[in-house]
Design a protein around this motif. Structure first.
Motif, PDB file in Angstrom:
ATOM      1  N   ASP A 196     -16.951   2.324  -1.847  1.00 44.04           N
ATOM      2  CA  ASP A 196     -16.891   3.186  -0.666  1.00 44.04           C
ATOM      3  C   ASP A 196     -15.529   3.875  -0.536  1.00 44.04           C
ATOM      4  N   THR A 197     -14.476   3.281  -1.104  1.00 42.76           N
ATOM      5  CA  THR A 197     -13.149   3.883  -0.972  1.00 42.76           C
ATOM      6  C   THR A 197     -13.054   5.215  -1.717  1.00 42.76           C
ATOM      7  N   LEU A 198     -13.961   5.452  -2.650  1.00 42.30           N
ATOM      8  CA  LEU A 198     -13.919   6.711  -3.389  1.00 42.30           C
ATOM      9  C   LEU A 198     -14.316   7.902  -2.529  1.00 42.30           C
ATOM     10  N   ARG A 199     -14.960   7.654  -1.385  1.00 48.62           N
ATOM     11  CA  ARG A 199     -15.354   8.757  -0.508  1.00 48.62           C
ATOM     12  C   ARG A 199     -14.145   9.512   0.032  1.00 48.62           C
ATOM     13  N   SER A 200     -13.027   8.813   0.192  1.00 44.06           N
ATOM     14  CA  SER A 200     -11.835   9.445   0.761  1.00 44.06           C
ATOM     15  C   SER A 200     -10.907  10.001  -0.318  1.00 44.06           C
ATOM     16  N   LEU A 201     -11.291   9.874  -1.568  1.00 43.10           N
ATOM     17  CA  LEU A 201     -10.417  10.283  -2.666  1.00 43.10           C
ATOM     18  C   LEU A 201     -10.491  11.797  -2.864  1.00 43.10           C
ATOM     19  N   PRO A 202      -9.352  12.484  -2.879  1.00 43.27           N
ATOM     20  CA  PRO A 202      -9.368  13.934  -3.144  1.00 43.27           C
ATOM     21  C   PRO A 202     -10.014  14.234  -4.492  1.00 43.27           C
ATOM     22  N   ALA A 203     -10.612  15.419  -4.592  1.00 41.48           N
ATOM     23  CA  ALA A 203     -11.369  15.773  -5.789  1.00 41.48           C
ATOM     24  C   ALA A 203     -10.524  15.683  -7.057  1.00 41.48           C
ATOM     25  N   ARG A 204      -9.286  16.154  -6.990  1.00 39.64           N
ATOM     26  CA  ARG A 204      -8.440  16.124  -8.187  1.00 39.64           C
ATOM     27  C   ARG A 204      -8.157  14.691  -8.631  1.00 39.64           C
ATOM     28  N   GLU A 205      -7.881  13.799  -7.675  1.00 39.54           N
ATOM     29  CA  GLU A 205      -7.639  12.391  -8.001  1.00 39.54           C
ATOM     30  C   GLU A 205      -8.897  11.750  -8.597  1.00 39.54           C
ATOM     31  N   TYR A 206     -10.033  12.075  -8.036  1.00 41.48           N
ATOM     32  CA  TYR A 206     -11.286  11.525  -8.547  1.00 41.48           C
ATOM     33  C   TYR A 206     -11.518  11.967  -9.988  1.00 41.48           C
ATOM     34  N   SER A 234       0.856  -1.182   0.000  1.00 44.28           N
ATOM     35  CA  SER A 234       0.000   0.000   0.000  1.00 44.28           C
ATOM     36  C   SER A 234       0.897   1.238   0.000  1.00 44.28           C
ATOM     37  N   ASN A 235       0.297   2.401   0.268  1.00 48.70           N
ATOM     38  CA  ASN A 235       1.110   3.624   0.356  1.00 48.70           C
ATOM     39  C   ASN A 235       0.707   4.432   1.586  1.00 48.70           C
ATOM     40  N   THR A 236       1.406   5.513   1.805  1.00 47.32           N
ATOM     41  CA  THR A 236       1.242   6.281   3.036  1.00 47.32           C
ATOM     42  C   THR A 236      -0.112   6.985   3.127  1.00 47.32           C
ATOM     43  N   PRO A 285      -3.279   4.062   6.129  1.00 48.60           N
ATOM     44  CA  PRO A 285      -3.978   4.431   7.368  1.00 48.60           C
ATOM     45  C   PRO A 285      -5.499   4.281   7.277  1.00 48.60           C
ATOM     46  N   LEU A 286      -6.041   4.308   6.069  1.00 45.74           N
ATOM     47  CA  LEU A 286      -7.491   4.244   5.892  1.00 45.74           C
ATOM     48  C   LEU A 286      -8.010   2.812   5.809  1.00 45.74           C
ATOM     49  N   ASP A 313      -5.884  -1.883   7.886  1.00 50.33           N
ATOM     50  CA  ASP A 313      -6.378  -2.712   8.997  1.00 50.33           C
ATOM     51  C   ASP A 313      -7.573  -3.554   8.577  1.00 50.33           C
ATOM     52  N   ALA A 314      -8.457  -2.991   7.758  1.00 51.03           N
ATOM     53  CA  ALA A 314      -9.634  -3.740   7.315  1.00 51.03           C
ATOM     54  C   ALA A 314      -9.231  -4.950   6.477  1.00 51.03           C
ATOM     55  N   VAL A 315      -8.246  -4.773   5.621  1.00 50.41           N
ATOM     56  CA  VAL A 315      -7.791  -5.892   4.797  1.00 50.41           C
ATOM     57  C   VAL A 315      -7.083  -6.930   5.652  1.00 50.41           C
TER      58      VAL A 315
END
Length: 360
Positions: free
Chosen positions: A169-179, A44-46, A50-51, A54-56
């Motif tokens: 659901d992971t897209l909720r944490s994605l910054p607008a520019r990345e999205y 993964s990455n930094t 953190p998001l 742990d779930a995986v």
């Protein structure tokens, strides 16, 4: 939790499912069965770790699990960081039935998949893409690799995953520019082979920008369905699969010229698609009106349509000659006849390309 949608990449004994739905990270009973051995390495990455790490890990209870957390960004998709992953597999004493899990965006997926392809000449890996761009493009199809200073993805291998787990659901944490960057690859599928999907995107641009869950899930599913079909027909890019690189020869040159990470991949592809469309019109291969529709949609999705300030046409042209689609030193570009009609065009003149770059 509703039942996720399943698509399949059909490649004989190497076929695999793509699961698309909300809450899939916690549905480990579904994706854990794709893991055949005891050793699991999560890459993964930094930003993502953190998001979701742990779930995986929770879904892998009882297995020998270690993780590698890499710096975030395209500039870190290097042989040096691939070596970090391989060293972790060595320290884990991972066997040939080990599995690498790529948890992150396209950089993590490409690098982790390449490490899996290299370890003991190829072990299993699982794609858990957490960015829209990776969900609709890089996680499907088995292209893995790393960058060199000379160019993007010049070192790599075709290595198919065991499964692709797309938790929307992971897209909720994605910054607008990345999205928004990911939306460029969605547009590509309509541009190269599905004019009806392109029209659907025009009608739903506002909903996609607003991250409407139904619109986003539909866009992901239709994109993955298109790519899965292409990969099944042309796994190693001997023909049709090259069409998926519409805009990418220009785009990869832009990424390299500007320094990895300055332009996001999807941003570079957006500009590259428009350049390819304009070049097609300039060569008399496509109507200019379709270029205008493409530009309007990209702008509606808040993607760039102009070259970055200071871009140099000669530098970009030189970098385009490093593209992997080229044969015998001759440029082979993906152009189009208009919306939904992409084609491979060899021997496009430098003069024509230079003119389009200078006018952008």
């Amino acid at each position: 939790m509703s039942e996720p949608r399943q698509l399949d990449v059909v490649l004989g004994e190497r076929s695999y499912p793509i699961w698309i739905g909300a809450g899939l990270l916690s549905d480990s009973a579904r994706w854990r069965r794709a893991i055949r051995g005891r050793h699991v390495l999560i890459v993964s990455n930094t930003i993502v770790a953190p998001l979701y790490l742990d779930a995986v890990r929770h879904g892998l209870a009882g297995l020998d699990v270690v993780s590698v957390v890499l710096p975030d960004g395209e500039q870190h998709k290097t042989l040096a960081h691939c070596s970090v992953v391989l060293d972790a597999l060595a320290q884990q004493k991972a066997n040939r039935d080990a599995c690498v899990i790529a948890l992150g965006g396209g950089v993590v997926g490409d690098l982790a998949g390449f490490a899996a392809a290299c370890w003991m000449r190829g072990i299993d890996f699982l794609q858990i893409p957490t960015t829209l761009l990776a969900q609709v493009d890089s996680s499907v199809g088995g292209k893995t690799g790393v960058n060199l200073p000379a160019g993007k993805n010049l070192v790599g291998a075709f290595h198919q995953p065991r499964a692709v787990v797309i938790d929307t659901d992971t897209l909720r944490s994605l910054p607008a520019r990345e999205y928004r960057s990911g939306l460029a690859e969605v547009v590509k599928y309509g541009a190269i082979g599905d004019a009806d999907f392109f029209a659907w995107l025009e009608q739903h641009a506002a909903a996609l920008i607003a991250r409407d869950s139904a619109a986003v899930a539909e866009a992901i599913a239709r994109s993955c369905l298109h790519k899965a079909g292409v990969v099944a027909r042309d796994e190693r890019e001997d023909g049709e699969r090259a069409l998926l690189n519409f805009g990418h020869t220009f785009g990869h040159a832009l990424e390299t010229a500007s320094g990895y990470g300055q332009l996001l991949h999807g941003e570079a592809v957006a500009i590259g698609m428009l350049l390819a469309a304009r070049l097609s019109a300039q060569l008399g291969r496509a109507p200019a009106a379709d270029s205008e529709r493409l530009q309007a949609l990209l702008q509606a999705l808040r993607l760039p349509v102009a070259l970055p300030p200071g871009s140099n046409a000669e530098t970009l042209l030189r970098l385009m000659y490093l593209d992997k689609k080229n044969l015998s030193g001759q440029l082979r570009l993906i152009l189009w006849r208009g919306l939904g009609q992409a084609e491979i065009v060899p021997d496009v003149s430098d003069v024509a390309i230079r003119q389009v770059l200078q006018q952008a």
